[in-house]
Design an enzyme around this catalytic site. Sequence first.
Site, short mmCIF file in Angstrom:
data_model
loop_
_atom_site.label_atom_id
_atom_site.label_comp_id
_atom_site.label_asym_id
_atom_site.label_seq_id
_atom_site.Cartn_x
_atom_site.Cartn_y
_atom_site.Cartn_z
N SER A 73 0.82 -1.21 0.00
CA SER A 73 0.00 0.00 0.00
C SER A 73 0.86 1.26 0.00
CB SER A 73 -0.91 0.03 1.22
OG SER A 73 -1.63 -1.17 1.34
N1 SAH Z 1 -0.98 -4.94 3.76
C1 SAH Z 1 -0.13 -5.27 2.62
C2 SAH Z 1 -0.76 -4.93 1.29
C3 SAH Z 1 -1.94 -5.76 1.03
S1 SAH Z 1 -2.31 -6.11 -0.66
C4 SAH Z 1 1.22 -4.61 2.75
O1 SAH Z 1 1.45 -3.85 3.71
O2 SAH Z 1 2.09 -4.89 1.92
C5 SAH Z 1 -3.68 -7.19 -0.30
C6 SAH Z 1 -3.27 -8.59 0.07
O3 SAH Z 1 -4.44 -9.26 0.51
C7 SAH Z 1 -2.73 -9.39 -1.11
O4 SAH Z 1 -1.46 -9.91 -0.80
C8 SAH Z 1 -3.76 -10.50 -1.29
O5 SAH Z 1 -3.21 -11.72 -1.72
C9 SAH Z 1 -4.34 -10.61 0.11
N2 SAH Z 1 -5.68 -11.20 0.20
C10 SAH Z 1 -6.73 -11.05 -0.65
N3 SAH Z 1 -7.79 -11.76 -0.22
C11 SAH Z 1 -7.41 -12.39 0.93
C12 SAH Z 1 -8.06 -13.28 1.84
N4 SAH Z 1 -9.32 -13.69 1.66
N5 SAH Z 1 -7.36 -13.72 2.91
C13 SAH Z 1 -6.08 -13.34 3.12
N6 SAH Z 1 -5.41 -12.50 2.29
C14 SAH Z 1 -6.06 -12.03 1.21
#
Ligand code: SAH
Length: 214
Positions: free
Chosen positions: A61
């Site tokens: 993010s």
């Molecule tokens: N917080 C992260 C950025 C998140 S991007 C950082 O600081 O880098 C969103 C992430 O959520 C992705 O890696 C994606 O694979 C994950 N994601 C999406 N759906 C999900 C689910 N149902 N359970 C766990 N992770 C999930």
Amino acid sequence: MSQEPPEKMMFQLTLRRRGISDQTILRTMEEVPRETFVTAADRGHAYRDSALGIACGQTISQPFVVAYMTEQLQLQKQHKVLEIGTGSGYQAAVLSRLCKHVLTMERYRTLADSARARLEKLGYDNIEVLLGDGFDIPAGAGDFDRIIVTAAMEQIPEQLLARLEPGGILLAPVGPHQGVQTLVRVTRTDAGFDRKALVDVRFVPALPGIAREL
Ligand code: SAH
């Protein structure tokens, strides 16, 4: 005089200019080495205020959004926090400095494994990275003082709200998978759940199940 490199000074200035005023959060954002969480190719852009691509087609993010969401969580030292969407582990690292424990869940094994290794190497020892689906949180994990979802949900599942302690706060980007979502803050009160729309955001989608990887 501070010996900080200019890009880190700009980083702090940008966060302040955009309205982040909590000194503890600003200091934490300065201390967590974002260059360690981005791809080698993006190392030079680590302190720009933008989201960047990571493995598995996902993103780390934008720093402002990380700081803003952290501020909205109103963390206290004794809090137990759940993050859905580990990605690079950057948001989890920031949260971990301000609370007691972070459980962070990621549906891609590649991302969960590399975030776990990275966080361990950096010495963040109050974070547990779990390969799993944030729509299906293990019962044994208990309830949480704070829940932060960093992937876009079309709606906030009831089962997720049920995992909030009384007085707890949940933050999630709510809206269509493609396009703009609204960051929603839900507070669990004695009477039920208070919902407040905060700002427009753009996150990758939250998808069900563990991801299949080649
Ligand atoms: N917080 C992260 C950025 C998140 S991007 C950082 O600081 O880098 C969103 C992430 O959520 C992705 O890696 C994606 O694979 C994950 N994601 C999406 N759906 C999900 C689910 N149902 N359970 C766990 N992770 C999930």
